[in-house]
Design an enzyme around this catalytic site. Structure first.
Site, short mmCIF file in Angstrom:
data_model
loop_
_atom_site.label_atom_id
_atom_site.label_comp_id
_atom_site.label_asym_id
_atom_site.label_seq_id
_atom_site.Cartn_x
_atom_site.Cartn_y
_atom_site.Cartn_z
CB SER A 173 -0.56 -8.10 -1.44
OG SER A 173 -1.40 -8.91 -0.65
CD GLU B 230 -10.15 4.65 0.36
OE1 GLU B 230 -9.89 5.84 0.15
OE2 GLU B 230 -9.56 3.70 -0.22
CE LYS C 177 -4.26 -1.58 -0.03
NZ LYS C 177 -5.16 -1.28 -1.17
#
Lengths: 420, 308
Positions: free
Chosen positions: A388, A109, A87
Site C-alpha cells: 500500500s 484529516e 492514497k
C-alpha cells in the site's frame, strides 16, 4: 454493490444536521460524475491518475519471497504511485470532484500524513487551497510528511484535543466542515464516514484491484488464490478487494494491527491495538454504523499501532460487512511481527514498505514462513499482497522501535542511532 | 410539565451544562443554580468521547466530566439525585444511546482477555452481536423515561436515521428535539418537522457550539422559514449575554438555549479552584441575566400575527 449507503446494517449518515445538505449535494455529485461519468469526469480522473499519478502500477513477482514461501507471491506496487502510497488515488479523485462541484476550499484529516500529503499534492496540482488537520502527536511522529504538505502549499493545523491522533483529527475536520460547509469539500482519507464517502472512496481506490485482476490474468493466466492487504480504516483494503469480491475462487485477507496486545484496558479506555474487525463491536463513529473499539458504555477507546496509518478505532462499514458475511477474513499482526516483516521485505526484495503494509507481510510469514505457527494456511499457490505504501516516512520511528525491541533480522541499530 | 408547556408563559430560557462537570457533587449544585436563575427547561449533556458538534468549550467540559467518572449509568443516577422541578432534556450522541444496555447483554465477552492474550495468534471470530444489536435505542429511552427525563437532543442523528429512536420515544412518552441548521431548507425541513416534538432547536449559525460576542443574522432567516410550523422555536449556538437573549427573542424566538457561556463559568471555577458555591452563584446570576434579557425581548417585540 450498495448505492443507498447501507452495507447490511452498517453505513448510513450519522452527522450533524448542518452537514446534511452538503452530504446530499455530494451524493448527487457522486452519482452524476463518478457513477455516471458526467462531463467526462472519470475520463479526466483516469488520465490524471496515469499522467500525474504514474499509474498503472506493476504487479511484480517477488522472487525471493516466492522461494521462501514456496508459492507464487506477487506484489501490487502501490508504493510506486506518486507520493509513495495508494492514497493519491482517492485524494486526486475527491479534489477533482470538488472542482467539478464548484467548491473552492479543501480540508482533510491525516494520521500518518500519507493522506494529507496526497491531498496536498492533488490540491497543488489542481490549484485549490487546502488545509490539513493533523493530531499533534502524529505531527511529531511524522515530521517529513508535515514538511511535504507545507512545501505543496497546504496549511497544517495541529489538533491538540484528546490524544492527538487520527480520531481527533477526523472530529476536528468535521467541525471545520460544519462551519464552512457551503464552499468547502472535506476530502476524507479512507472508506469511513457518512455515505457516500465509503462507496466513493472505494470506487476511487478500486483501480488497484481492477489493474491487479487484469495483470494476474496476463502473468499467471488466472486469478489469484488470495489477496492480502493491511486494514486500518480500510481504503487500500477495499481498493485491493473491490473487483475480486465477486470472484469466489479468490480469498481476501484483511490484516489489522494487533498492536502490542489484543487485551483491552476498559478502565483506562485504551485498546493497545487497532483491530476493530477482530475485537471491536457494532457502534456509530464519525458518521457511520460500523465495527469500532469502544468500552461497554459506548465511549470510543484510544487505539494503538506501531503504524500511525492503522491507528484508528473504527473501520469502513463495507469492510466490516464483508467480514461479517464471511467474504473477507480478518486477521491481525502485532507490532513486533510487523516490524520484523518491515526488515525482511527491505532485505529480501529491496522494497522498504510502510509500517502499515508490513502488517500484511507479517501475516504471510506467520502462516507460510519457516516457523509457521500451524495456523490454517488458506492463501493458496498464487498470492497477491498489496504494497500500500513505501516506508520512507517511517524510517525514523522504525529505527527507534527496532532499537527498543531487539528484532533479530534487523541490522545493527547502533549504526543509525549512535546507541541513542 | 411537558416541554411544550414550558413555553406557555413567555419565552423559555434553556440552559445547558455537561452533567458531572467537573465532578458529580459540584455539578448537581450548578444545575440547581440554573433553576434558581430562572431556567424553564434544562439541557443536560451526557458526555461522549467524540463530540463532533461541539466547539472547544464544551469539548473540554466533556473531558472534565469523563475524567470525573461520568457514564450513562451515573448520568441516570445524577438525574435522580437532582432537586429541580423544571423539565430535563438529555443531550448526547447516538452511540451512547444505541449501546446502552449492551453490557448486560454481552456479559463477560469483553473481558475474555485470557483468550486474547496474544496479538499474534488469533483470527477474527464471528461476533455475537446479533441479538444485542437488535435492541437499539429502546433500553436507553426506557431508562431515561423512568428517571423523569422529558426529551432528547442527539446532534449526530439526522431525521434520516432517527426512525428507531422516534419510535422508542413515542413508546415511552419522550419528546425528540431536532436541530434545524441555517442550511436546512425545503424537503429536509419538512421531513424533520414531521418528526420533531417538544421544541425545535434553531441553530443560530453554522459551525460548532461556542459563546460568541455577536449574534448571527442567520437566525432571523431560520425563524422565518419555521414561521409556519406550530412548535416552539428555541435558538441556540453562540448566545452569551442578556442583550443577545433579548435580541433573539425580539426577532421571534420562543426560547433561547445557552451552553458554552455557562460552561465557561464552570471551567473558570475549576481552573482557579473557586469554591463551588461561588461558581453556583455566578451561574445563577448569568442565568438570571439571560432569562431577564429574553423576557425583555418579548415586551419589545414588534406586533406580528400570532401563531395559530
Amino acid at each position: 454493490m450498495s448505492t443507498d449507503g447501507k452495507f447490511g446494517d452498517y453505513g448510513g449518515q450519522y452527522v450533524p444536521e448542518a452537514l446534511m445538505p452538503a452530504i446530499e449535494e455530494l451524493e448527487d455529485a457522486y452519482e452524476r460524475y463518478v457513477l455516471g461519468n458526467e462531463d467526462g469526469f472519470m475520463d479526466e480522473f483516469r488520465t490524471r491518475l496515469r499522467e500525474f499519478g504514474g499509474r498503472p502500477t506493476p504487479l511484480q513477482r517477488a522472487d525471493r519471497l516466492s522461494e521462501r514461501y514456496d508459492r507464487e507471491v506477487y506484489l501490487k506496487r502501490e508504493d510506486l504511485v506518486h507520493g509513495g502510497a495508494h492514497k493519491l488515488n482517492n485524494a486526486l479523485g475527491q479534489v477533482l470532484l470538488a472542482k467539478y462541484m464548484g467548491k473552492d476550499r479543501i480540508i482533510a484529516e491525516t494520521g500518518a500524513g500519507q493522506h494529507g500529503t496526497a491531498t496536498a499534492m492533488a490540491c497543488a496540482h489542481l490549484d485549490v487551497p487546502c488545509e490539513i488537520y493533523m493530531g499533534e502527536r502524529d505531527i511529531n511522529r511524522q515530521r517529513p510528511n508535515v514538511f511535504r504538505m507545507k512545501l505543496n502549499g497546504s496549511e497544517v493545523n495541529p489538533v491538540t484535543v484528546g490524544r492527538g491522533t487520527l480520531k481527533e483529527a477526523i472530529s476536528e475536520t468535521m467541525r471545520d466542515w460544519a462551519t464552512n460547509v457551503e464552499d468547502t469539500h472535506y476530502v476524507i482519507g479512507s472508506v469511513v464516514g457518512p455515505h457516500p464517502f465509503p462507496s466513493m472512496v472505494r470506487d476511487f481506490q478500486s483501480v488497484i484491484s481492477e489493474e491487479a485482476r487484469t495483470q494476474a490474468r496476463e502473468k499467471m493466466g488466472r486469478l489469484p488464490d488470495s489477496v492480502l492487504a493491511c486494514a486500518g480504516g480500510g481504503s487500500n483494503t477495499m481498493g485491493a478487494f473491490a473487483e475480486f469480491v465477486d470472484d469466489d475462487e479468490t480469498a481476501l485477507y484483511a490484516v489489522e494491527a494487533g498492536g502490542s496486545t489484543l487485551d483491552v484496558d476498559e478502565e483506562a479506555g485504551v485498546a493497545p491495538n487497532s483491530a476493530s474487525l477482530t475485537t471491536g463491536s457494532e457502534g456509530i463513529l464519525h458518521g457511520a454504523r460500523t465495527t469500532i473499539l469502544q468500552d461497554h458504555d459506548g465511549q470510543i477507546m484510544e487505539s494503538h499501532s506501531i503504524s500511525s496509518g492503522l491507528d484508528y478505532a473504527g473501520v469502513g462499514p463495507e469492510l466490516a460487512y464483508l467480514v461479517d458475511t464471511g467474504r473477507v477474513t480478518a486477521v491481525n499482526v502485532g507490532d513486533d511481527d510487523a516490524l520484523t516483516a518491515f526488515h525482511r521485505l527491505s532485505q529480501m526484495e529491496g522494497i522498504i514498505p510502510a509500517l502499515e503494509t508490513a502488517h500484511a507481510f507479517g501475516y504471510l510469514e506467520r502462516v507460510a514462513g519457516p516457523d509457521a505457527t500451524g495456523e490454517h494456511d488458506g492463501l493458496g499457490e498464487f498470492v497477491v499482497v498489496n504494497v500500500s505504501g513505501r516506508g520512507d516516512k517511517d524510517l525514523e520511528s522504525a529505527i527507534e522501535e527496532t532499537y527498543e525491541r531487539d528484532i533479530d533480522i534487523a541490522p545493527n541499530m547502533d549504526e543509525f542511532t549512535g546507541g541513542l | 410539565m411537558s416541554l411544550e408547556d414550558a413555553f406557555a408563559d413567555g419565552p423559555a430560557f434553556i440552559p445547558y451544562l455537561a452533567a458531572g462537570d467537573p465532578d458529580y457533587e459540584s455539578s448537581l449544585e450548578y444545575v440547581e443554580a440554573l433553576e434558581r436563575g430562572g431556567a424553564d427547561i434544562i439541557e443536560l449533556g451526557l458526555p461522549f468521547s467524540e463530540p463532533i458538534a461541539e466547539g472547544p468549550t464544551i469539548q473540554n467540559a466533556v473531558v472534565r466530566s469523563l475524567e470525573g467518572g461520568m457514564t450513562p449509568t451515573r448520568f441516570f443516577e445524577f438525574v435522580e439525585d437532582l432537586d429541580v422541578s423544571v423539565p430535563l432534556v438529555c443531550m448526547t450522541y447516538y452511540n451512547l444511546i444505541y449501546r446502552y444496555g449492551e453490557s448486560e447483554a454481552q456479559g463477560t465477552s469483553d473481558a475474555s482477555s485470557a483468550e486474547r492474550s496474544s496479538a499474534d495468534c488469533r483470527a477474527a471470530e464471528p461476533r455475537d452481536d446479533g441479538e444485542a444489536a437488535s435492541k437499539g435505542p429502546r433500553p436507553f429511552v426506557e431508562k431515561a423515561a423512568s428517571v423523569g427525563i422529558e426529551g432528547l437532543v442527539v446532534p449526530d442523528l439526522p431525521a434520516e436515521e432517527s426512525g428507531p429512536l422516534r419510535e422508542a420515544c413515542d413508546e415511552f412518552g419522550l419528546d425528540l428535539v431536532f436541530i434545524v441548521a441555517p442550511t436546512t431548507r425545503g424537503e429536509r425541513l419538512e421531513r424533520m418537522m414531521e418528526q420533531v416534538s417538544g421544541y425545535v432547536y434553531v441553530q443560530a449559525r453554522l459551525g460548532t457550539t461556542g459563546a460568541q460576542t455577536d449574534v448571527s443574522d442567520q437566525t432571523g432567516a431560520s425563524l422565518d422559514r419555521l414561521a409556519g410550523y406550530d412548535v416552539p422555536k428555541a435558538v441556540g449556538f453562540g448566545i452569551s449575554s442578556g442583550e443577545h437573549a433579548e435580541r433573539i427573542v425580539r426577532s421571534g424566538a420562543d426560547g433561547i438555549i445557552v451552553g458554552s457561556a455557562l460552561v465557561d463559568i464552570v471551567a473558570q471555577g475549576h481552573e482557579r479552584g473557586t469554591d463551588p458555591e461561588a461558581v453556583a452563584d455566578r451561574l445563577e446570576s448569568l442565568a438570571r441575566e439571560l432569562k431577564d434579557g429574553a423576557v425583555a425581548g418579548t415586551s419589545q417585540r414588534p406586533p406580528h400575527p400570532e401563531r395559530t
